[in-house]
Write an enzyme that holds these catalytic residues in place. Sequence first.
Site, PDB file in Angstrom:
ATOM      1  N   ASN A 171     -49.781 -37.684  22.033  1.00  0.00           N
ATOM      2  CA  ASN A 171     -49.227 -38.587  21.023  1.00  0.00           C
ATOM      3  C   ASN A 171     -48.179 -39.477  21.697  1.00  0.00           C
ATOM      4  O   ASN A 171     -47.070 -39.033  21.981  1.00  0.00           O
ATOM      5  CB  ASN A 171     -48.603 -37.772  19.888  1.00  0.00           C
ATOM      6  CG  ASN A 171     -48.002 -38.654  18.803  1.00  0.00           C
ATOM      7  OD1 ASN A 171     -48.214 -39.874  18.783  1.00  0.00           O
ATOM      8  ND2 ASN A 171     -47.244 -38.064  17.909  1.00  0.00           N
ATOM      9  N   TRP A 172     -48.560 -40.720  21.949  1.00  0.00           N
ATOM     10  CA  TRP A 172     -47.658 -41.630  22.658  1.00  0.00           C
ATOM     11  C   TRP A 172     -46.512 -42.141  21.796  1.00  0.00           C
ATOM     12  O   TRP A 172     -45.571 -42.738  22.316  1.00  0.00           O
ATOM     13  CB  TRP A 172     -48.453 -42.826  23.202  1.00  0.00           C
ATOM     14  CG  TRP A 172     -49.423 -42.487  24.285  1.00  0.00           C
ATOM     15  CD1 TRP A 172     -49.663 -41.258  24.839  1.00  0.00           C
ATOM     16  CD2 TRP A 172     -50.292 -43.400  24.967  1.00  0.00           C
ATOM     17  NE1 TRP A 172     -50.618 -41.345  25.821  1.00  0.00           N
ATOM     18  CE2 TRP A 172     -51.032 -42.651  25.916  1.00  0.00           C
ATOM     19  CE3 TRP A 172     -50.523 -44.766  24.859  1.00  0.00           C
ATOM     20  CZ2 TRP A 172     -51.977 -43.237  26.761  1.00  0.00           C
ATOM     21  CZ3 TRP A 172     -51.469 -45.350  25.691  1.00  0.00           C
ATOM     22  CH2 TRP A 172     -52.191 -44.596  26.628  1.00  0.00           C
ATOM     23  N   GLU A 220     -42.560 -36.784  11.841  1.00  0.00           N
ATOM     24  CA  GLU A 220     -41.833 -38.055  11.859  1.00  0.00           C
ATOM     25  C   GLU A 220     -42.281 -38.949  10.716  1.00  0.00           C
ATOM     26  O   GLU A 220     -41.474 -39.681  10.146  1.00  0.00           O
ATOM     27  CB  GLU A 220     -42.030 -38.733  13.220  1.00  0.00           C
ATOM     28  CG  GLU A 220     -41.301 -37.998  14.334  1.00  0.00           C
ATOM     29  CD  GLU A 220     -41.836 -38.288  15.724  1.00  0.00           C
ATOM     30  OE1 GLU A 220     -41.349 -37.632  16.664  1.00  0.00           O
ATOM     31  OE2 GLU A 220     -42.733 -39.145  15.879  1.00  0.00           O
ATOM     32  N   GLU A 280     -46.364 -27.932  14.734  1.00  0.00           N
ATOM     33  CA  GLU A 280     -45.241 -28.463  15.501  1.00  0.00           C
ATOM     34  C   GLU A 280     -43.933 -28.069  14.832  1.00  0.00           C
ATOM     35  O   GLU A 280     -43.551 -28.668  13.818  1.00  0.00           O
ATOM     36  CB  GLU A 280     -45.305 -29.992  15.586  1.00  0.00           C
ATOM     37  CG  GLU A 280     -46.465 -30.532  16.389  1.00  0.00           C
ATOM     38  CD  GLU A 280     -46.256 -32.002  16.735  1.00  0.00           C
ATOM     39  OE1 GLU A 280     -46.308 -32.337  17.918  1.00  0.00           O
ATOM     40  OE2 GLU A 280     -46.028 -32.810  15.823  1.00  0.00           O
ATOM     41  N   GLY A 309     -46.271 -34.627  23.333  1.00  0.00           N
ATOM     42  CA  GLY A 309     -45.467 -35.823  23.151  1.00  0.00           C
ATOM     43  C   GLY A 309     -45.092 -36.452  24.474  1.00  0.00           C
ATOM     44  O   GLY A 309     -45.913 -37.072  25.151  1.00  0.00           O
ATOM     45  N   GLY A 310     -43.820 -36.276  24.879  1.00  0.00           N
ATOM     46  CA  GLY A 310     -43.294 -36.946  26.064  1.00  0.00           C
ATOM     47  C   GLY A 310     -44.107 -36.736  27.323  1.00  0.00           C
ATOM     48  O   GLY A 310     -44.288 -37.659  28.130  1.00  0.00           O
TER      49      GLY A 310
END
Length: 264
Positions: free
Chosen positions: A13-14, A108, A178, A243-244
Amino acid sequence: MSGSTITPWVVGNWKMNPMQANSQQLIQDLNQYLQQSPITEQQCHIGVAPISIALLSVQKLLKDADSPVKVVAQDLSQMAGTGAYTGEVSAELLKDSQIDYVLIGHSERREIFGDDVAKIKAKLSNALSVGLQVIYCVGESLEQREAGQAEQVVLQQICDLAAVVKVEQWHNIVIAYEPIWAIGTGKTASPQDAQTMHAKIREGLTQITAQAQHTAILYGGSVKPENAVELAACPDINGALVGGASLNAESFYKIAQAFAKTEE
């Protein structure tokens, strides 16, 4: 416990990253790793979720390279079809662009952008009605975990699916757990804690679908190459929503290797 027949998923997930040139380089680097040491779709499904304006350019790069990597939309509209909905992208428009996968319910979206249960259900219904495969995100906050409410919160999010997903649509559902307190913080639920919640999720799924033992449940929350092997060893953890670390091709590839259980 899940069966060993579930093919794992590793999805990057960018989020709101990176710039176009960097996204193209990231895909080129990832493709290079996959060409040097391939990971087959039978070993692991790999996907990336770029920003919306990069979906088609990333898709073209992957197609031109004959890459197995799937393109995943980060979100979609609660509105269906086409119409006067400025800024929105519908399930039908994604499908028309041959984008077949979408994230729904990410924390988010829930916390920052007001995606309540009604909106999430509308998005789920729209996505499934056109045949999109959904990666449905669930998770609890630190406050909820400390209050002993983690399982209750997550299982309610799982139950929200029951009112929307039809019997024949469950094969198009992937779950991503998550813990909100572990997203982008560097903190990670221990493999034992993650496995415990994943087992609870699968137990909850058995109450609403016969597909529970065949549904992939991914873990997300500061997944890195350093913890991926241990997470991949847990019986009910069937992959990762990254993620990152997905913004670095080498790190992302190593995570995929861990879940594919391939040798370096």
